[in-house]
Design an enzyme around this catalytic site. Structure first.
Site, PDB file in Angstrom:
ATOM      1  N   THR A 130      44.855  28.085  41.232  1.00  0.00           N
ATOM      2  CA  THR A 130      44.092  29.085  41.899  1.00  0.00           C
ATOM      3  C   THR A 130      43.966  28.604  43.343  1.00  0.00           C
ATOM      4  O   THR A 130      43.990  27.704  43.504  1.00  0.00           O
ATOM      5  CB  THR A 130      42.928  29.485  41.439  1.00  0.00           C
ATOM      6  OG1 THR A 130      41.968  30.277  42.210  1.00  0.00           O
ATOM      7  CG2 THR A 130      42.066  28.088  41.263  1.00  0.00           C
ATOM      8  N   ASP A 131      44.186  29.711  44.345  1.00  0.00           N
ATOM      9  CA  ASP A 131      43.604  29.263  45.911  1.00  0.00           C
ATOM     10  C   ASP A 131      42.204  28.679  45.982  1.00  0.00           C
ATOM     11  O   ASP A 131      41.961  28.140  46.944  1.00  0.00           O
ATOM     12  CB  ASP A 131      43.943  30.382  46.522  1.00  0.00           C
ATOM     13  CG  ASP A 131      43.110  31.645  46.511  1.00  0.00           C
ATOM     14  OD1 ASP A 131      42.250  31.604  45.497  1.00  0.00           O
ATOM     15  OD2 ASP A 131      43.120  32.509  47.297  1.00  0.00           O
ATOM     16  N   GLU A 132      41.360  28.841  45.025  1.00  0.00           N
ATOM     17  CA  GLU A 132      40.110  28.448  45.083  1.00  0.00           C
ATOM     18  C   GLU A 132      39.701  26.994  45.330  1.00  0.00           C
ATOM     19  O   GLU A 132      38.822  26.450  45.632  1.00  0.00           O
ATOM     20  CB  GLU A 132      39.344  28.966  43.920  1.00  0.00           C
ATOM     21  CG  GLU A 132      38.952  30.560  44.118  1.00  0.00           C
ATOM     22  CD  GLU A 132      37.902  30.878  43.248  1.00  0.00           C
ATOM     23  OE1 GLU A 132      36.980  30.323  43.001  1.00  0.00           O
ATOM     24  OE2 GLU A 132      38.159  32.332  42.835  1.00  0.00           O
ATOM     25  N   TYR A 155      34.075  26.530  38.655  1.00  0.00           N
ATOM     26  CA  TYR A 155      35.131  27.072  38.163  1.00  0.00           C
ATOM     27  C   TYR A 155      36.347  26.387  38.983  1.00  0.00           C
ATOM     28  O   TYR A 155      37.231  25.740  38.449  1.00  0.00           O
ATOM     29  CB  TYR A 155      35.450  28.456  38.439  1.00  0.00           C
ATOM     30  CG  TYR A 155      36.864  28.938  38.472  1.00  0.00           C
ATOM     31  CD1 TYR A 155      37.707  29.026  37.127  1.00  0.00           C
ATOM     32  CD2 TYR A 155      37.291  29.436  39.617  1.00  0.00           C
ATOM     33  CE1 TYR A 155      38.793  29.283  37.122  1.00  0.00           C
ATOM     34  CE2 TYR A 155      38.650  29.837  39.678  1.00  0.00           C
ATOM     35  CZ  TYR A 155      39.414  29.913  38.212  1.00  0.00           C
ATOM     36  OH  TYR A 155      40.750  30.452  38.399  1.00  0.00           O
ATOM     37  N   LYS A 159      39.348  23.868  38.003  1.00  0.00           N
ATOM     38  CA  LYS A 159      40.730  23.929  38.419  1.00  0.00           C
ATOM     39  C   LYS A 159      41.479  22.962  39.213  1.00  0.00           C
ATOM     40  O   LYS A 159      42.567  22.476  38.928  1.00  0.00           O
ATOM     41  CB  LYS A 159      41.054  25.308  38.751  1.00  0.00           C
ATOM     42  CG  LYS A 159      40.777  26.456  38.021  1.00  0.00           C
ATOM     43  CD  LYS A 159      41.603  26.646  36.813  1.00  0.00           C
ATOM     44  CE  LYS A 159      43.084  27.071  37.111  1.00  0.00           C
ATOM     45  NZ  LYS A 159      43.910  27.200  35.971  1.00  0.00           N
TER      46      LYS A 159
HETATM   47  P1  NAD Z   1      41.621  35.261  31.648  1.00  0.00           P
HETATM   48  O1  NAD Z   1      40.266  34.893  31.586  1.00  0.00           O
HETATM   49  O2  NAD Z   1      41.868  36.774  31.795  1.00  0.00           O
HETATM   50  O3  NAD Z   1      42.568  34.793  30.462  1.00  0.00           O
HETATM   51  C1  NAD Z   1      42.451  33.420  30.158  1.00  0.00           C
HETATM   52  C2  NAD Z   1      42.975  33.360  28.634  1.00  0.00           C
HETATM   53  O4  NAD Z   1      42.953  32.066  28.290  1.00  0.00           O
HETATM   54  C3  NAD Z   1      42.415  34.404  27.480  1.00  0.00           C
HETATM   55  O5  NAD Z   1      43.412  34.829  26.811  1.00  0.00           O
HETATM   56  C4  NAD Z   1      41.543  33.307  26.697  1.00  0.00           C
HETATM   57  O6  NAD Z   1      41.284  33.798  25.390  1.00  0.00           O
HETATM   58  C5  NAD Z   1      42.510  31.937  26.907  1.00  0.00           C
HETATM   59  N1  NAD Z   1      41.694  30.839  26.556  1.00  0.00           N
HETATM   60  C6  NAD Z   1      40.621  30.429  27.244  1.00  0.00           C
HETATM   61  N2  NAD Z   1      39.980  29.296  26.739  1.00  0.00           N
HETATM   62  C7  NAD Z   1      41.267  28.911  25.818  1.00  0.00           C
HETATM   63  C8  NAD Z   1      41.312  27.682  24.924  1.00  0.00           C
HETATM   64  N3  NAD Z   1      40.386  26.710  24.908  1.00  0.00           N
HETATM   65  N4  NAD Z   1      42.493  27.668  24.187  1.00  0.00           N
HETATM   66  C9  NAD Z   1      43.422  28.465  24.312  1.00  0.00           C
HETATM   67  N5  NAD Z   1      43.418  29.588  25.163  1.00  0.00           N
HETATM   68  C10 NAD Z   1      42.218  29.858  25.727  1.00  0.00           C
HETATM   69  O7  NAD Z   1      42.335  34.647  32.935  1.00  0.00           O
HETATM   70  P2  NAD Z   1      43.267  35.119  33.999  1.00  0.00           P
HETATM   71  O8  NAD Z   1      42.652  35.847  35.031  1.00  0.00           O
HETATM   72  O9  NAD Z   1      44.323  35.955  33.300  1.00  0.00           O
HETATM   73  O10 NAD Z   1      43.727  34.007  34.666  1.00  0.00           O
HETATM   74  C11 NAD Z   1      44.927  32.947  33.970  1.00  0.00           C
HETATM   75  C12 NAD Z   1      45.091  31.800  34.796  1.00  0.00           C
HETATM   76  O11 NAD Z   1      45.529  32.096  36.160  1.00  0.00           O
HETATM   77  C13 NAD Z   1      44.014  30.941  34.856  1.00  0.00           C
HETATM   78  O12 NAD Z   1      44.447  29.493  34.457  1.00  0.00           O
HETATM   79  C14 NAD Z   1      43.317  31.094  36.230  1.00  0.00           C
HETATM   80  O13 NAD Z   1      42.913  29.937  36.793  1.00  0.00           O
HETATM   81  C15 NAD Z   1      44.549  31.364  36.843  1.00  0.00           C
HETATM   82  N6  NAD Z   1      44.359  32.418  38.061  1.00  0.00           N
HETATM   83  C16 NAD Z   1      43.773  33.448  38.105  1.00  0.00           C
HETATM   84  C17 NAD Z   1      43.646  34.406  39.216  1.00  0.00           C
HETATM   85  C18 NAD Z   1      43.160  35.575  39.130  1.00  0.00           C
HETATM   86  O14 NAD Z   1      42.879  36.641  39.933  1.00  0.00           O
HETATM   87  N7  NAD Z   1      42.751  36.196  37.873  1.00  0.00           N
HETATM   88  C19 NAD Z   1      44.210  33.960  40.504  1.00  0.00           C
HETATM   89  C20 NAD Z   1      44.966  32.757  40.378  1.00  0.00           C
HETATM   90  C21 NAD Z   1      45.034  31.995  39.416  1.00  0.00           C
HETATM   91  O1  DAU Z   2      41.019  33.593  44.397  1.00  0.00           O
HETATM   92  C1  DAU Z   2      41.771  33.378  42.964  1.00  0.00           C
HETATM   93  C2  DAU Z   2      40.550  33.534  42.008  1.00  0.00           C
HETATM   94  O2  DAU Z   2      40.052  35.054  41.993  1.00  0.00           O
HETATM   95  C3  DAU Z   2      40.960  33.265  40.485  1.00  0.00           C
HETATM   96  O3  DAU Z   2      41.133  31.898  40.560  1.00  0.00           O
HETATM   97  C4  DAU Z   2      39.614  33.657  39.580  1.00  0.00           C
HETATM   98  O4  DAU Z   2      39.921  33.373  38.257  1.00  0.00           O
HETATM   99  C5  DAU Z   2      39.367  35.037  39.763  1.00  0.00           C
HETATM  100  O5  DAU Z   2      38.102  35.135  38.990  1.00  0.00           O
HETATM  101  C6  DAU Z   2      39.068  35.487  41.201  1.00  0.00           C
HETATM  102  O6  DAU Z   2      37.834  34.890  41.593  1.00  0.00           O
HETATM  103  P1  DAU Z   2      36.775  35.763  42.407  1.00  0.00           P
HETATM  104  O7  DAU Z   2      35.278  34.997  42.313  1.00  0.00           O
HETATM  105  O8  DAU Z   2      37.247  35.839  43.972  1.00  0.00           O
HETATM  106  O9  DAU Z   2      36.809  37.039  41.760  1.00  0.00           O
HETATM  107  P2  DAU Z   2      35.735  38.040  41.266  1.00  0.00           P
HETATM  108  O10 DAU Z   2      36.290  39.407  40.927  1.00  0.00           O
HETATM  109  O11 DAU Z   2      34.451  37.478  40.557  1.00  0.00           O
HETATM  110  O12 DAU Z   2      34.881  38.360  42.751  1.00  0.00           O
HETATM  111  C7  DAU Z   2      35.494  38.890  44.063  1.00  0.00           C
HETATM  112  C8  DAU Z   2      34.744  38.912  45.057  1.00  0.00           C
HETATM  113  O13 DAU Z   2      33.719  40.113  44.887  1.00  0.00           O
HETATM  114  C9  DAU Z   2      33.833  37.584  45.169  1.00  0.00           C
HETATM  115  O14 DAU Z   2      33.669  37.668  46.726  1.00  0.00           O
HETATM  116  C10 DAU Z   2      32.716  37.864  44.482  1.00  0.00           C
HETATM  117  C11 DAU Z   2      32.545  39.542  44.692  1.00  0.00           C
HETATM  118  N1  DAU Z   2      31.814  40.282  43.779  1.00  0.00           N
HETATM  119  C12 DAU Z   2      32.371  40.151  42.460  1.00  0.00           C
HETATM  120  C13 DAU Z   2      31.604  41.021  41.328  1.00  0.00           C
HETATM  121  C14 DAU Z   2      32.110  40.737  39.784  1.00  0.00           C
HETATM  122  C15 DAU Z   2      30.816  41.299  43.816  1.00  0.00           C
HETATM  123  O15 DAU Z   2      30.518  41.644  45.119  1.00  0.00           O
HETATM  124  N2  DAU Z   2      30.221  41.922  42.888  1.00  0.00           N
HETATM  125  C16 DAU Z   2      30.882  42.029  41.595  1.00  0.00           C
HETATM  126  O16 DAU Z   2      30.133  42.712  40.721  1.00  0.00           O
END
Ligand code: NAD
Ligand code: DAU
Length: 349
Positions: A130-132, A155, A159
């Protein structure tokens, strides 16, 4: 090619699994997922009976289980997405993030290296991050692949730690690795605890839409299928040992984004313009809330020719349509019924 994809029942993982299963019929795709609250096999119901797809229910923190499946299936490569992914949950339960994101990743690296030792260079461990990990930007600037790590939530720290371990296995043991760091994804199958799907669900049901703080935090949004396409390109054409940033060049302040979403939904639901904006409710800010993320993905664009395929307006419109059409998926996720799908589909056979 026997390809292990971890976390394939989650949001991004399910799109990656579908892309690889359909685009590469000669690959055997193994989806390893623990099915936590975020794992939903209904995301993959359209491809679950394909001959080149196998679901493996298991936990990456279970080293003995990983040993067993690597011995049985002899995977050639791994794309590792399994993780705890929600920042707010990491604030209330950080240990779960250390367990899965750090220990789970190290278990996978350790097991892959052991099973691939005879011909390491024929294999690949591709870690999805992730970019975080880069921390929080001020008003200007972009994260590049050279930006120093500065994670600030449990988190992002977990990562960042996993990224460091992946690079350690490359430098110390010669394990072929790739890493990509992506910005915020949105699209179909997004669990409605994250901002966009939560807001869609609440607007639909005329419930308050919670905006943290003043809504001034900025995120760079990318359509999930464009992330899956980037993973495909990096997996096949990226340079071993390298890192690639993936982003949408699409920065939005949270409040502006939610207002746009309200307007899009008013139009689609036939409501009066401005109606849904009245649902916006400012709530207590997230602890340690990162101000701004923005990605420079020019390395991926220039070296591998990837670029986003949809504009934000198109992607958001498709996403809202998906949630309005897939009411059963949403009802199962919000009621918890999706957690029975595994028993019904797999254990009663
Ligand atoms: P998600 O939470 O939707 O899915 C995570 C999956 O991992 C789920 O299916 C869960 O059951 C599985 N999992 C969790 N713990 C596990 C374990 N111990 N063993 C096996 N499986 C397990 O997550 P996502 O949003 O699809 O993100 C997927 C990946 O991409 C993550 O590594 C996250 O850090 C990365 N990522 C997410 C975002 C985003 O915006 N969602 C952006 C950049 C990177
Ligand atoms: O940047 C990549 C990341 O983006 C991934 O690595 C994470 O897995 C993914 O969850 C996401 O993280 P964020 O914290 O940016 O996403 P989230 O949707 O939780 O929140 C987006 C923005 O909105 C953040 O600034 C917090 C704000 N927010 C979030 C929720 C859930 C609100 O204002 N209200 C809300 O109810």
């Amino acid at each position: 090619m026997k390809l292990l994809i971890t976390g394939g029942a989650g949001f991004i993982g399910s799109h990656v699994v579908r892309l690889f299963v359909t685009r590469y019929p000669n690959y055997q795709i193994y989806n390893l997922d623990k099915l936590t609250y975020a794992g939903n096999l209904e995301n993959l119901s359209d491809i679950e009976s394909k001959d080149n797809y196998t679901f493996l229910k298991g936990d990456i923190t279970d080293a003995a289980y990983l040993e067993e499946i690597f011995a049985n299936y002899k995977f050639d490569s791994v794309i590792h997405l399994a993780a705890e992914s929600h920042v707010d949950r990491s604030i209330t339960d950080p240990l779960a993030f250390v367990q899965t994101n750090v220990i789970g990743t190290v278990n996978l690296l350790h097991t892959a290296k052991k099973h691939w030792a005879d011909d390491l260079e024929k294999h690949l461990f591709y870690h999805i991050s992730t970019d975080e990990v880069y921390g929080s930007l001020g008003e200007d600037g972009l994260f590049t692949e050279e930006t120093p790590y500065d994670p600030r939530s449990p988190y992002s720290a977990s990562k960042a730690s996993s990224d460091h371990f992946v690079r350690a296995w490359y430098h110390t043991y010669g394990l072929p690795i790739k890493i990509s760091n992506c910005s915020n994804n949105y699209g179909p199958n997004h669990f409605p605890e994250k901002l966009i799907p939560l807001a869609i669900n609440n607007i639909k049901n005329e419930r308050p839409v919670p905006v943290y703080g003043k809504g001034e935090n900025v995120r760079d949004w990318l359509y999930v299928l464009d992330h899956a396409r980037a993973i495909d390109v990096i997996f096949h054409e990226g340079k071993v040992g390298d890192t690639y940033n993936i982003g949408g060049i699409n920065e939005w302040k949270n409040l502006d984004l939610i207002e746009l979403l309200c307007d899009v939904m008013d139009e689609k639901l036939g409501r009066l313009k401005g109606h849904s904006r009245t649902l916006i409710t400012f709530v207590k800010d997230r602890a340690g809330h990162d101000l701004r993320y923005a990605i420079d993905s020019s390395k991926l664009v220039n070296e591998l020719g990837w670029k986003p395929s949809v504009t934000f307006e198109e992607g958001l419109s498709k996403t809202v349509d998906w949630y309005l059409q897939n009411t059963e998926w949403l009802e199962h996720v919000t009621s918890g019924n999706y957690q029975h799908y595994y028993q019904e589909q797999y254990e009663r056979r």
